[in-house]
Design a protein around this motif. Structure first.
Motif, PDB file in Angstrom:
ATOM      1  N   VAL A 276       0.951  -1.444   0.076  1.00 18.21           N
ATOM      2  CA  VAL A 276      -0.174   0.007  -0.049  1.00 18.21           C
ATOM      3  C   VAL A 276       0.347   1.514   0.339  1.00 18.21           C
ATOM      4  CG1 VAL A 276      -1.828   1.719   1.374  1.00 18.21           C
ATOM      5  CG2 VAL A 276      -1.907  -1.246   0.921  1.00 18.21           C
ATOM      6  N   HIS A 277       0.582   1.740  -1.743  1.00 17.03           N
ATOM      7  CA  HIS A 277       1.251   3.523  -0.675  1.00 17.03           C
ATOM      8  C   HIS A 277       0.634   4.087  -1.181  1.00 17.03           C
ATOM      9  CE1 HIS A 277       4.528   1.100  -2.680  1.00 17.03           C
ATOM     10  NE2 HIS A 277       4.856   1.260  -2.092  1.00 17.03           N
ATOM     11  N   GLY A 278       0.451   5.684  -0.021  1.00 18.66           N
ATOM     12  CA  GLY A 278      -0.413   6.447  -0.265  1.00 18.66           C
ATOM     13  C   GLY A 278       0.071   7.626  -0.094  1.00 18.66           C
ATOM     14  N   SER A 279       1.155   7.814  -0.839  1.00 22.67           N
ATOM     15  CA  SER A 279       1.947   8.751  -1.241  1.00 22.67           C
ATOM     16  C   SER A 279       2.645   9.136  -2.136  1.00 22.67           C
ATOM     17  CB  SER A 279       2.431  10.045  -0.460  1.00 22.67           C
ATOM     18  OG  SER A 279       3.450   9.166  -0.318  1.00 22.67           O
ATOM     19  N   SER A 301      -1.169   7.029  -5.825  1.00 18.34           N
ATOM     20  CA  SER A 301      -1.307   6.407  -4.372  1.00 18.34           C
ATOM     21  C   SER A 301      -2.230   4.760  -4.843  1.00 18.34           C
ATOM     22  CB  SER A 301      -2.287   7.019  -3.592  1.00 18.34           C
ATOM     23  OG  SER A 301      -3.941   7.200  -3.626  1.00 18.34           O
ATOM     24  N   TRP A 302      -1.480   3.942  -4.093  1.00 20.85           N
ATOM     25  CA  TRP A 302      -1.769   2.622  -4.506  1.00 20.85           C
ATOM     26  C   TRP A 302      -2.087   1.484  -3.896  1.00 20.85           C
ATOM     27  CZ3 TRP A 302      -1.961   1.229 -10.162  1.00 20.85           C
ATOM     28  CH2 TRP A 302      -1.056   2.470 -10.605  1.00 20.85           C
ATOM     29  N   ILE A 303      -2.904  -0.148  -4.275  1.00 19.18           N
ATOM     30  CA  ILE A 303      -3.185  -0.407  -3.075  1.00 19.18           C
ATOM     31  C   ILE A 303      -2.825  -1.655  -4.353  1.00 19.18           C
ATOM     32  CG2 ILE A 303      -4.732  -2.427  -1.896  1.00 19.18           C
ATOM     33  CD1 ILE A 303      -6.162   0.228  -0.996  1.00 19.18           C
ATOM     34  N   ARG A 325      -3.660  10.107  -0.443  1.00 22.92           N
ATOM     35  CA  ARG A 325      -4.997   9.284   0.548  1.00 22.92           C
ATOM     36  C   ARG A 325      -4.543   8.977   1.327  1.00 22.92           C
ATOM     37  NH1 ARG A 325     -10.147   6.640  -1.616  1.00 22.92           N
ATOM     38  NH2 ARG A 325      -9.851   6.099   0.639  1.00 22.92           N
ATOM     39  N   THR A 326      -5.185   8.586   2.997  1.00 24.10           N
ATOM     40  CA  THR A 326      -4.936   7.639   3.997  1.00 24.10           C
ATOM     41  C   THR A 326      -5.904   6.366   3.418  1.00 24.10           C
ATOM     42  OG1 THR A 326      -3.866   9.445   4.782  1.00 24.10           O
ATOM     43  CG2 THR A 326      -4.340   7.059   6.350  1.00 24.10           C
TER      44      THR A 326
END
Length: 630
Positions: A276-279, A301-303, A325-326
């Motif tokens: 998970v990358h929020g930024s 941002s990625w999941i 995003r978070t």
């Protein structure tokens, strides 16, 4: 939030069971088909209504819950039914803030009035058509009962206390609205996911799964773009298919990535861990290559979650958002749940593709085996013989039909048509055995057709061949006197096989009476078969065929035989090879669903020059001339 968010990505995704989730929801839900027939109800709904699944499933909802007269409006219309239909027809959720209904109290057995807050939500397919209607029921009876009790006590002067309680009730109402809004959003996500599951179950190609991701899938998980990455272990890479929202440049640049790459698509496909990358900063901290990924795709941002089923890693699923995003744990779980459904669909397609390839190889093998034993017929000097064979369309659906034509030692011509029960390699092998056995029996002493079939039936039993077959045997024979008169006799016997079509020299049908004793081979070794004999003039035509030529799904076999008779008469004037081709064109549409074998014989006319297709004027050594001596 750089790095793996979930160490057990494979297990968590594979463990999602939407049926269990639906059953465990604490709020009451009812699921209906578009015609308002009850399809499912969770346990909370059953408890609230005091009913069992057996009482509800499969019933029209208002047969299961007849509306009370006081619930109808001034025009006698049921507002609850109107709400259901509005959600179904508009494709939008429909709210009923307050609806009163009587339910059976399980303790007293008496009806009790309850107050409900209702939401009806449609479940849409990929074209926006409602497939199901989902109703959420929230019981607000206690709130209303408390307010009514306080209102009745206003006369005692307790205004302050009442105002306080009303203020508290208002606050609770606001909280309830927030909870209902949250549950409504959850309902929409559940409806969207149900739509995705329906679409994935119908997917027929890997491209279909990617299309579902680009459409209903992104809507269900709330992402702006995504991709599916599939492992290619032979080449050590993963192949990515990106949704159109990520652009063609990103597809060209990242369509194939090495499996040992640090990029999340490959890393997750290799390890089974969720990333998970929020930024952008978190993504680039993971690997500097993510800077180019973000630039090309526009997703900041990625999941990224594994595609896994049955303990096997198929690849990874990427969901991207255009803003930083978070992510909550629920959002990650939702993407994992979607990936689990995709993995099941991909595994099903992979298995289906392997089965199709295996079946096609089996079909090709059976066809090659069968064709290797279906050689071109010899050509006697007094007639022309033409043959045709068409294998069945379906994979593996070949192997049972055969034809043959050969000389017996007394100079007679044997014609054989057969159909082994079954359509696979085993049937082709059995066909080869029967063909060889029949040939050996027929040339040993020049027996007649009935004797050939009876001896073959006994041999099948004696050798323990577990096979069944229909076979027809014809024998073209002449005496010396018949040779001079230009007459040929057709002697015919059948073991459950259709009789031949016979045309005279003018192209008219000749009646072929059925011979006695027509039991198919392999059923009773003691059975005997009779023969019929037809005198054929010069120019006559005989057609032997298997039932694939006349049998059609949903049509009577006799109807197909009548079609063959009509076509044969209409085409009788054509040369024999052209007659065969035209018959197949008329009676077989494309490749048949069953094998087709055809043997056509035409006696040469005495009043015309010997045709070019006539065979040798002399028979082989050790074979008796027709009507003469060795």
């Amino acid at each position: 939030m750089g790095g793996p968010a979930c160490g057990d990505g494979v297990g968590r995704a594979a463990a999602v069971d939407f049926a269990a989730v639906f059953a465990a929801l604490p709020t009451a839900y009812l699921l209906m088909s578009p015609d308002l027939t009850i399809r499912e109800a969770n346990q909370a709904y059953l408890d609230l209504l005091g009913r069992t699944r057996e009482e509800l499933i499969g019933r029209y909802v208002f047969d299961a819950f007849p509306p009370a007269p006081e619930t109808l409006d001034a025009d006698g219309v049921n507002p609850l039914q109107t709400s259901f239909e509005r959600a179904r027809d508009t494709g939008l959720p429909d709210h009923m803030p307050l609806f009163r209904y009587e339910v059976l109290d399980q303790g007293t057995g008496r009806p009790v009035s309850r107050a409900w807050s209702l939401i009806s939500a449609p479940v849409l397919d990929e074209s926006g058509v409602t497939q199901l209607v989902l109703q959420r029921v929230e019981d607000v009876s206690e709130y209303l009962a408390e307010r009514e009790r306080l209102a009745e006590n206003r006369a005692d002067g307790s205004w302050a206390r009442l105002d306080g309680l009303e203020a508290d009730l208002f606050a609770r109402t606001q909280e309830l609205r927030a909870v209902l809004a949250s549950r409504e959003a959850a309902t929409r996500r559940l409806a969207a996911m149900a739509q995705v599951v329906l679409q994935l179950a119908a997917a027929e190609r890997v491209a279909d799964v990617t299309d579902i991701l680009a459409g209903a899938g992104l809507a269900a998980i709330g992402a702006d773009g995504g991709a599916i990455a599939l492992r290619d272990d032979d080449r050590g890479v993963v192949h990515l298919t990106l949704t159109p929202s990520l652009g063609e440049r990103a597809q060209r640049r990242f369509g194939t990535v090495r499996l040992d790459s640090r990029l999340p698509a490959a890393w997750v496909a290799r390890t089974g861990e969720t990333v998970v990358h929020g930024s952008q900063a978190e993504a680039e901290a993971w690997t500097a290559e993510m800077g180019e990924v973000i630039e090309q795709s526009g997703q900041r941002s990625w999941i990224v979650v594994p595609l896994a089923t049955g303990g096997r890693l198929l690849g990874s699923l990427l969901a991207g958002w255009a803003v930083e995003r978070t992510f909550t744990a629920d959002e990650v779980d939702l993407v994992q749940a979607f990936a689990a459904q995709c993995a099941q669909a991909l595994d099903r397609l992979r298995t289906l593709a392997l089965e199709r390839r295996s079946a096609e190889r089996s079909r090709q093998l059976a066809e090659q085996l069968q064709r290797s034993m279906l050689s071109e017929p010899f050509q006697p000097d007094h007639c022309q013989i033409a043959v045709r064979y068409l294998p069945a369309t379906g994979a593996g659906q070949v192997g049972g039909d055969w034809y043959d034509a050969f000389l017996q030692t007394d100079g007679a011509v044997s014609l054989v048509i057969g159909d082994v029960v079954g359509h696979d390699v085993a049937a082709a092998a059995s066909m080869g055995q029967l063909r060889s056995l029949l040939r050996g029996i027929a040339v040993a002493g020049s027996p007649g057709p009935a004797q050939v079939l009876d001896t073959l039936d006994t041999t099948i039993a004696q050798l323990g061949l577990a096979t069944y077959a229909t076979v027809g045997v014809g024998r073209l024979e002449q005496t010396a006197e018949e040779v001079a008169r230009g007459v040929t006799r057709l002697r015919w016997a059948s073991a459950g096989h259709p009789d031949p079509v016979v045309l005279d020299e003018l192209g008219r049908l000749v009646d072929v009476p059925g011979a006695a004793g027509r039991l198919m081979l392999g059923v009773d070794r003691t059975s005997t078969r009779g023969e019929i004999v037809l005198a054929l003039p010069r120019g006559a035509t005989v057609l032997l065929y298997t039932d694939g030529l006349v049998e059609r799904p949903g049509s009577d076999l006799d109807v197909g035989a009548e079609r063959l008779d009509r076509a044969a008469v209409e085409l009788a004037h054509l040369p024999l090879d052209e007659l065969c081709d035209q018959l197949l064109d008329r009676l077989v549409e494309g490749r048949p669903t069953d094998d087709v074998a055809l043997v056509a014989v035409r006696l040469h006319r005495q009043d015309r020059p010997r045709p070019a297709e006539a065979g040798p004027s002399r028979v082989p050594e050790a074979v008796t001339e027709p009507g003469g001596h060795p």
